[in-house]
Scaffold this active site. Structure first.
Site, short mmCIF file in Angstrom:
data_model
loop_
_atom_site.label_atom_id
_atom_site.label_comp_id
_atom_site.label_asym_id
_atom_site.label_seq_id
_atom_site.Cartn_x
_atom_site.Cartn_y
_atom_site.Cartn_z
N GLU A 1 6.86 -18.22 0.84
CA GLU A 1 8.24 -18.60 1.13
C GLU A 1 8.89 -17.66 2.14
O GLU A 1 8.58 -16.47 2.17
CB GLU A 1 9.07 -18.54 -0.17
CG GLU A 1 8.56 -19.51 -1.22
CD GLU A 1 9.12 -19.24 -2.60
OE1 GLU A 1 9.42 -20.20 -3.31
OE2 GLU A 1 9.24 -18.06 -2.99
N ASP B 1 10.49 -20.17 -11.20
CA ASP B 1 11.12 -20.02 -9.88
C ASP B 1 10.45 -20.87 -8.82
O ASP B 1 10.44 -20.53 -7.65
CB ASP B 1 11.13 -18.54 -9.47
CG ASP B 1 9.73 -17.93 -9.42
OD1 ASP B 1 8.76 -18.65 -9.77
OD2 ASP B 1 9.59 -16.77 -9.03
#
Ligand code: NAD
Length: 347
Positions: free
Chosen positions: A64, A235
């Protein structure tokens, strides 16, 4: 050959220097400072550029990018999440990040962020609990005793006054490691044989496990009234820790709703399910805990502004400690249009 101009050198904080910085400041002090730093930025939340992080998923994990800017300084973090890494002797989460000057686009700082992420995640968790946990909470269950765990325990001790930490992990070796690392650090540490045992008497429950699935670390019948849940490990899409029924009876607090709806525990709920934004609580624009019996849930996923705050803190501390190397990272010829000439003169 041109001598590189001073701004061509970018201060770089290596893993070794980050560890020196942690020792120079003190780990608890580092995290209490980060709470102040992150709170200051949460109070000016509306002026930041915000976007859900840009994720590249695979069967085994995610990579990410997490960008933000306050108009003067830009920052981003590269971070991965690979729960199966641990079995290969690798970290589940690694990271590095950068700050840049919005005025010129030139980088100001490049830093390791694997350690810094653990520090800022623990600081953010403790900051949320400071606003949401029941008054006088001094006992925390810590479920998942991997890389993040000790940081969480110490932050809750330093920021929230937690004095007892009750550990549980499906792998007893992880619990033993965590208990060993926390010994002599001012916390009463109790190793438990199940999640049920760990949450006995705990007013705060932190889940920080890693498993790429819809896991059920806690079910609704395990939790009494009034607890504060700090759910850190869910998450990513398809990666959660709490049974949906817990969510349905909790007041849910999140960082940035567009990101948490994708990644957090609340991916299990319809998109219109009400949540409160933590920054609004800190800025006095939304209520935090409203009664002793309420179950509060901080559905933590980690947001770019927390990394921005942490990097800015580290940059400031470098001025005091000098714990950085200078990287020759930006090509910066004396004549800005003569990039080619600079390359040729280097022959
Ligand atoms: P890790 O792999 O080092 O540790 C995870 C631990 O969870 C392991 O010891 C494992 O045995 C344990 N575990 C797995 N399933 C369990 C279960 N059902 N019950 C009890 N324990 C269980 O990982 P880490 O670096 O400590 O990260 C933990 C989690 O936190 C990861 O999912 C990571 O993605 C997440 N994380 C979130 C944030 C955030 O800001 N919210 C930041 C960093 C990491």
């Amino acid at each position: 050959m041109n001598a590189p101009s001073p701004q061509a050198f970018v201060p770089f904080v290596s893993v070794a220097n980050m560890m020196r910085l942690v020792h120079a400041i003190g780990i608890e002090r580092f995290m209490t400072d980060l709470v102040e730093e992150i709170e200051a930025d949460f109070r000016r939340w509306p002026l930041f550029d915000k976007t859900p992080r840009v994720a590249s998923h695979s069967d085994v994990g995610v990579i990410e990018l997490m960008p933000t800017s306050d108009g003067e300084t830009y920052g981003f973090k590269y971070v991965n999440g690979h729960p199966s890494n641990m079995r290969r002797g690798l970290q589940t989460v690694t990271a590095f990040g950068l700050l840049a000057d919005v005025g010129t686009g030139y980088p100001l700082l490049l830093s390791e962020m694997t350690i810094l992420t653990a520090l800022r995640t623990a600081a953010t968790s403790a900051m949320a609990a400071k606003w949401l946990a029941p008054k006088g909470a001094d006992c925390m269950a810590l479920i998942g005793n991997g890389a993040q765990a000790e940081f969480q325990a110490l932050a809750f001790g330093a920021v929230c006054g937690v004095t007892e930490v009750r550990l549980y992990d499906i792998d007893p070796a992880a619990t033993a490691k965590c208990a060993r690392n926390l010994a002599g650090r001012g916390l009463r540490v109790v190793s438990c044989a199940s999640a049920e045992e760990a949450i006995l008497g705990a007013q705060i429950v932190t889940t920080v496990t890693a498993d790429k699935q819809y896991a059920t670390i806690l079910t609704d019948n395990m939790l009494g009234a009034g607890v504060h849940l700090n759910a850190v490990g869910g998450d990513c899409p398809g990666k959660t820790e709490l049974h949906r029924d817990i969510l349905l009876r909790s007041e849910i607090f999140v960082e940035y709703p567009p990101q948490t709806r994708i990644e957090g525990e609340i991916q299990q709920l319809p998109p219109e399910h009400p949540v409160r934004e933590l920054w609004q609580v800190i800025a006095g624009q939304a209520p935090g805990r409203q009664s002793a019996a309420e179950v509060t849930l901080f559905d933590s996923v980690g947001f770019a502004i927390e990394d921005f705050s942490a990097l800015r803190y580290v940059r400031r501390k470098l001025a005091e400690t000098g714990l950085a190397e200078q990287l020759d990272m930006i090509a910066d010829p004396d004549d800005p249009r003569d990039l080619f000439g600079m390359v040729m003169r280097a022959a």
